[in-house]
Structure formats: C-alpha cells, structure tokens
Design an enzyme around this catalytic site. Sequence first.
Site, PDB file in Angstrom:
ATOM      1  N   ASP A 125      -4.796   4.012  -1.736  1.00  0.00           N
ATOM      2  CA  ASP A 125      -5.572   3.430  -1.110  1.00  0.00           C
ATOM      3  C   ASP A 125      -6.189   5.535  -1.431  1.00  0.00           C
ATOM      4  O   ASP A 125      -5.308   6.122  -1.055  1.00  0.00           O
ATOM      5  CB  ASP A 125      -5.394   4.186   0.301  1.00  0.00           C
ATOM      6  N   HIS A 185      -8.186   1.206  -4.065  1.00  0.00           N
ATOM      7  CA  HIS A 185      -9.191   1.384  -3.405  1.00  0.00           C
ATOM      8  C   HIS A 185      -9.658   3.106  -3.086  1.00  0.00           C
ATOM      9  O   HIS A 185      -9.526   3.323  -2.537  1.00  0.00           O
ATOM     10  CB  HIS A 185      -8.316   1.104  -1.645  1.00  0.00           C
ATOM     11  N   SER A 194       0.620  -1.416   0.385  1.00  0.00           N
ATOM     12  CA  SER A 194       0.183  -0.218  -0.120  1.00  0.00           C
ATOM     13  C   SER A 194       0.946   0.990  -0.251  1.00  0.00           C
ATOM     14  O   SER A 194       1.717   1.682   0.795  1.00  0.00           O
ATOM     15  CB  SER A 194      -0.719   0.405   1.266  1.00  0.00           C
ATOM     16  N   HIS A 233      -1.465  -0.969  -4.648  1.00  0.00           N
ATOM     17  CA  HIS A 233      -2.795  -0.776  -3.669  1.00  0.00           C
ATOM     18  C   HIS A 233      -2.330   0.503  -3.127  1.00  0.00           C
ATOM     19  O   HIS A 233      -1.668   1.058  -2.855  1.00  0.00           O
ATOM     20  CB  HIS A 233      -2.298  -1.876  -2.251  1.00  0.00           C
ATOM     21  N   MET A 291     -11.533  -5.210   5.569  1.00  0.00           N
ATOM     22  CA  MET A 291     -10.682  -4.336   5.751  1.00  0.00           C
ATOM     23  C   MET A 291     -10.836  -5.006   7.208  1.00  0.00           C
ATOM     24  O   MET A 291     -11.520  -5.497   7.760  1.00  0.00           O
ATOM     25  CB  MET A 291     -11.216  -3.580   6.042  1.00  0.00           C
ATOM     26  N   MET A 306     -11.669   5.529  -0.875  1.00  0.00           N
ATOM     27  CA  MET A 306     -12.568   5.100   0.341  1.00  0.00           C
ATOM     28  C   MET A 306     -13.396   6.797   0.015  1.00  0.00           C
ATOM     29  O   MET A 306     -12.494   7.725   1.025  1.00  0.00           O
ATOM     30  CB  MET A 306     -11.267   5.324   1.558  1.00  0.00           C
ATOM     31  N   MET A 345      -8.627   8.404  -0.398  1.00  0.00           N
ATOM     32  CA  MET A 345      -9.600   9.168   1.214  1.00  0.00           C
ATOM     33  C   MET A 345     -10.176  10.296   0.347  1.00  0.00           C
ATOM     34  O   MET A 345      -8.896  11.410   0.009  1.00  0.00           O
ATOM     35  CB  MET A 345      -8.318   9.447   1.951  1.00  0.00           C
ATOM     36  N   ASP A 401      -7.136  -6.732   3.986  1.00  0.00           N
ATOM     37  CA  ASP A 401      -5.929  -4.855   3.833  1.00  0.00           C
ATOM     38  C   ASP A 401      -6.373  -4.818   5.415  1.00  0.00           C
ATOM     39  O   ASP A 401      -7.385  -3.701   5.850  1.00  0.00           O
ATOM     40  CB  ASP A 401      -6.757  -4.689   3.195  1.00  0.00           C
TER      41      ASP A 401
HETATM   42  C1  DX5 Z   1      -6.028   1.790   5.577  1.00  0.00           C
HETATM   43  C2  DX5 Z   1      -6.029   1.759   3.869  1.00  0.00           C
HETATM   44  C3  DX5 Z   1      -4.860   0.740   4.238  1.00  0.00           C
HETATM   45  C4  DX5 Z   1      -3.987   0.824   5.072  1.00  0.00           C
HETATM   46  C5  DX5 Z   1      -3.169  -0.197   5.713  1.00  0.00           C
HETATM   47  O1  DX5 Z   1      -7.882   2.834   5.470  1.00  0.00           O
HETATM   48  O2  DX5 Z   1      -7.183   0.668   3.365  1.00  0.00           O
HETATM   49  O3  DX5 Z   1      -4.630  -0.400   3.051  1.00  0.00           O
HETATM   50  O4  DX5 Z   1      -2.838   1.648   3.965  1.00  0.00           O
HETATM   51  O5  DX5 Z   1      -1.880   0.217   5.908  1.00  0.00           O
HETATM   52  P1  DX5 Z   1      -1.467  -0.498   7.256  1.00  0.00           P
HETATM   53  O6  DX5 Z   1       0.149  -1.733   5.921  1.00  0.00           O
HETATM   54  O7  DX5 Z   1      -0.094   0.288   7.756  1.00  0.00           O
HETATM   55  O8  DX5 Z   1      -2.314  -1.097   7.974  1.00  0.00           O
HETATM   56 ZN    ZN Z   2      -6.290  -0.162   1.257  1.00  0.00          ZN
END
Ligand code: DX5
Ligand code: ZN
Length: 214
Positions: free
Chosen positions: A31, A62, A4, A29, A133, A64, A33, A171
């Site tokens: 993320d 991903h 990620s 991956h 998750m 969010m 947000m 994840d």
């Molecule tokens: C959290 C993300 C994850 C995050 C995971 O909202 O979706 O992908 O980056 O990070 P670690 O592996 O540090 O939990």
């Molecule tokens: Zn993620």
Amino acid sequence: MAPSLLAADFGRLADQLQDAAKAGAEVAHIDIMDGHFVPNLSMGPGLVQAIRASSAMLFDVHLMISNPDRYIKAFADAGADHITIHVESEGNIAAAIEQIHSLGCSAGITLRPGTPIESLYPFLPMVELALVMTVEPGFGGQSFMASQLPKITALRKWACDNGRELHVEVDGGIKASNAAETVAAGANVLVAGSSIFNHKVPVADAVNAIRDAL
Ligand code: DX5
Ligand code: ZN
C-alpha cells in the site's frame, strides 16, 4: 491470498514476507500512500526495492496517491509486478494504465467505497485486475463494509459477460469470518493486513485460518 504489508512489522519486513510465502501466500500487497490522496503516509519505491531482493512473491502495488503517473515508473523499476491505480486520482487514467503496461507490469483499477462501480467500466477492458475497497482507503485495521459486495458481483458479471479473465481483488477488513462471502460474490484475490500480521497468531496460522474458511 495477498497479505498487506501495511500491517507487518516494518523492522523485519523481509522475515514477515518470508513467513507469508511459506504459508502459501503468493502475492504481497503493498500500500502506497502520499498523505494527500489519503490522510496517511506509508512507503516509497526505495523500500519496495529493498524488499524485492529477498522475496519471489508477486508484488501487487496499490497506489493511493493523487498523481500516479508521476510515480508509476519508480515503482515498476523498484520491482512491482502489478500496479493498481485509483479511478479518482488525477491525470489521464487510460494513459496511466498504458504506462503500467509499457513498463512490463499488469494493471489494476480501483475505487473508494463511495464511488459508483460504473466509473470503472470504461477502463475494465484495459486492465487485468479490478480492486474493490471494502474500507475507506488510508488505514489498516478498519471494519469490513459488506455494502461493497455488490460491486464484486457486478465486476465478476462484467468479466463473464465479456469473456474476460479479470482478477477481482477485495481489500479492507478481510478476515476468516468474512472471506467466504467475498469469494462467493466473485472475488479471487483477497488482501488481508491486520488479520494476517498481528501479535496474536503466527502469520502461517492466520493465512491458514482464512484459507480454511473458504
Ligand atoms: C487500506 C489498504 C489496505 C489495508 C488493509 O487503505 O489499502 O490494503 O492494508 O488492511 P486490513 O486488512 O487491516 O483492513
Ligand atoms: Zn490496499
């Protein structure tokens, strides 16, 4: 293995991606947000486009964000190969999945830890991937929630019962000490952020440590 980028050094993302690819990770991956669906901001399509040029990894985005339908095209145009949306997000989920497919990407559906797995079932026949998750979405570096493992098992069972080749991705808080139990539960794609991109060990060593633990 899907490192990620959230935990990577944003000042040298291309290098960090290259390190992960050299270590054999095939999926990046990413993320996204919006500061609304989750209380954090991360990156937008412009950044995805910028790193697309320097990486041949599969880009697993991903989302969010509250209104994925408004941004799916922007991320597909930026170079996403796969896009996962949250079942709790606003708008028509089935239509959003169709939109992802129409743009040439594979599609995934995911849920917050507090959302029952049953909420995913109506959409599983439409997607290539389901994401469990194992932390509350929004931040990297949180602790793995083993309470979510039964969801992985249920998804793998659904895929077997229905003769579907569903990817089951996990994840949140994944590291060498808990990776094996997620795979034993039925996961086949492991997202890991802070256990791969940190200042303690080189990226390749961190990827190998997780792989060795399997
Ligand atoms: C959290 C993300 C994850 C995050 C995971 O909202 O979706 O992908 O980056 O990070 P670690 O592996 O540090 O939990
Ligand atoms: Zn993620």
